[in-house]
Write an enzyme that holds these catalytic residues in place. Structure first.
Site, short mmCIF file in Angstrom:
data_model
loop_
_atom_site.label_atom_id
_atom_site.label_comp_id
_atom_site.label_asym_id
_atom_site.label_seq_id
_atom_site.Cartn_x
_atom_site.Cartn_y
_atom_site.Cartn_z
N ASP A 63 -4.36 10.17 24.81
CA ASP A 63 -4.25 9.33 23.61
C ASP A 63 -2.84 8.80 23.36
O ASP A 63 -2.53 8.31 22.27
CB ASP A 63 -4.72 10.10 22.37
CG ASP A 63 -3.95 11.40 22.16
OD1 ASP A 63 -3.10 11.75 23.00
OD2 ASP A 63 -4.23 12.08 21.15
N GLU A 64 -1.95 8.87 24.37
CA GLU A 64 -0.57 8.41 24.20
C GLU A 64 -0.18 7.44 25.31
O GLU A 64 -0.52 7.65 26.48
CB GLU A 64 0.40 9.58 24.24
CG GLU A 64 0.50 10.39 22.98
CD GLU A 64 1.63 11.39 23.09
OE1 GLU A 64 2.77 11.06 22.71
OE2 GLU A 64 1.37 12.51 23.56
N ASP A 90 0.27 5.91 19.89
CA ASP A 90 -0.47 7.16 19.79
C ASP A 90 -1.72 6.93 18.95
O ASP A 90 -1.63 6.48 17.80
CB ASP A 90 0.41 8.24 19.15
CG ASP A 90 -0.15 9.64 19.36
OD1 ASP A 90 -1.32 9.76 19.76
OD2 ASP A 90 0.59 10.61 19.10
#
Length: 386
Positions: A102-103, A9
């Site tokens: 964003d993961e 993350d």
């Protein structure tokens, strides 16, 4: 074979992107989001110390942290950096799932011994930071749920390894809020009966949980016990959803073409939200009466909000339709999809708009996809009014 699943993350991703461009933003409370009536898309850890959180109304955030600096956000910057990080990770691992902008989930099972996978993950993180300057946290464990919770505990810029024998001791003392599928309503419901820690939840009878929260009770019990068989779904940039309409009679009726395109946007965006996808590319296609076919596309911040996607689609159509010639087909495609639960464009949407989407989706789920919609996308002449 033992599974080795990594969750990565990017820390406060939007904030980190802004700080790459402006070093003066380091160390100060920072909020990314829309104007006074908007909501927080992201915030720095300095702002979080004051209680500021994502999806919180901007006004409330400023009451909690009056000294925070507000930045509207740079959609193109965030999307471009996300694609860069995706490429760095994807070329180094056998299976990668892009869960959101964003993961990431990585399946390193069988690559090496467990310790080797941990070392390998550290090298990937180092490569991301070296090539982009972005901070990133990760956790390695036996499944997606535990690794995701581990990343949350490791942040910011942290790393964690939770071996099979360590899963229950790691999970037990944590709040049930740490489980990804536990929202505010579920937390409040369980809290009222004294269930606040994962240990207590894991010891509840499955039938009792199902009676309280329905079909998700068993899945929630499994997660509380560190059980998650969900696979890492290989990421593909080519995934898309689309629709098109071929007319029985060629047309130059611009208002009608725009209405059709608006309706397409709404239906495809609803499909995105139902299937938990976000798109970053909108493509409009037209075919003229002489069969010439033209397309135009535009990148957007990852979203599934139809008012945002409809606006972009209509702008593309205006730029695309340049000939005074009849059209026989119009089409719309959303591509570059990633899995994600953010159903709104948090940079621009107000709290009222977010509530409106939740209500509209509820009515569509209950009464059908055509039960409610924007007037701009409805064929009012052919609709039966109630």
């Amino acid at each position: 074979m033992d599974r080795a699943i990594v969750h990565m993350d990017l820390d406060a991703f939007f904030v980190s992107c802004e700080r790459l461009n402006n070093s003066q933003l380091h160390g100060i409370p920072l909020i990314i989001g829309g104007g006074d009536r908007g909501v927080v898309a992201s915030c720095s850890y300095e702002a979080r110390k004051f209680g500021v959180r994502s999806a919180m109304p901007i006004r409330m955030a400023l009451r909690l942290c009056p000294e925070a600096k507000i930045i509207k956000g740079d959609y193109e910057l965030y999307s471009n950096l996300s694609h860069t990080v995706t490429d760095i990770i994807q070329e180094r691992v056998p299976v990668m799932e892009k869960a959101s902008i964003d993961e990431f989930y990585l399946d390193l099972s069988g690559m090496d011994k467990f310790f080797g996978c941990y070392q390998w993950t550290q090298e990937i993180v180092a490569a991301v930071h070296k090539e982009t300057g972005l901070p990133i946290s990760f956790a390695l464990s036996a499944n997606k749920t535990v690794s995701k919770i581990g990343t949350g505990e490791a942040k910011p810029a942290g790393k964690m390894e939770i071996r099979e024998t360590e899963i229950r001791p790691f999970l037990n003392p944590l709040s049930i809020r740490k489980i990804p599928m536990v929202g505010d309503k579920t937390f409040q419901l369980l809290s009222r009966v004294g269930v606040r820690t994962i240990r207590t939840l894991s010891e509840m009878p499955v039938l009792a949980l199902q009676q309280m929260i329905g079909n998700n009770g068993k899945e929630l019990w499994k997660k509380a016990n560190g059980i998650d068989e969900n696979p890492v779904i290989p990421y593909s940039e080519r995934k898309s959803i689309s629709t098109e309409d071929t007319f029985s009679k060629d047309t130059m009726d611009i208002p009608e073409l725009r209405r059709i395109l608006s309706g397409m946007s709404e239906k495809l965006a609803y499909q995105l939200r139902q299937e938990k996808w976000l798109t970053s590319t909108v493509v409009v296609k037209i075919r003229y009466a002489n069969f010439d076919t033209e397309t135009r596309q535009s990148r957007v911040a990852y979203t599934s909000a139809d008012h945002t996607l409809s606006r972009v689609a209509l702008e593309l159509f205006s730029r695309l339709y340049t000939r005074r010639m009849r059209i026989r087909l119009i089409g719309l495609r959303f591509t570059d999809l990633v899995h994600g639960n953010h159903q709104m464009n948090l940079f621009e949407d107000t709290e009222e708009q977010m509530n409106l989407y939740h209500t509209m989706d509820y009515l569509k789920n209950r009464f059908g996809a055509d039960a409610v919609g924007r007037a701009s996308g409805f064929d009012l002449e052919n609709k039966t009014t109630l």
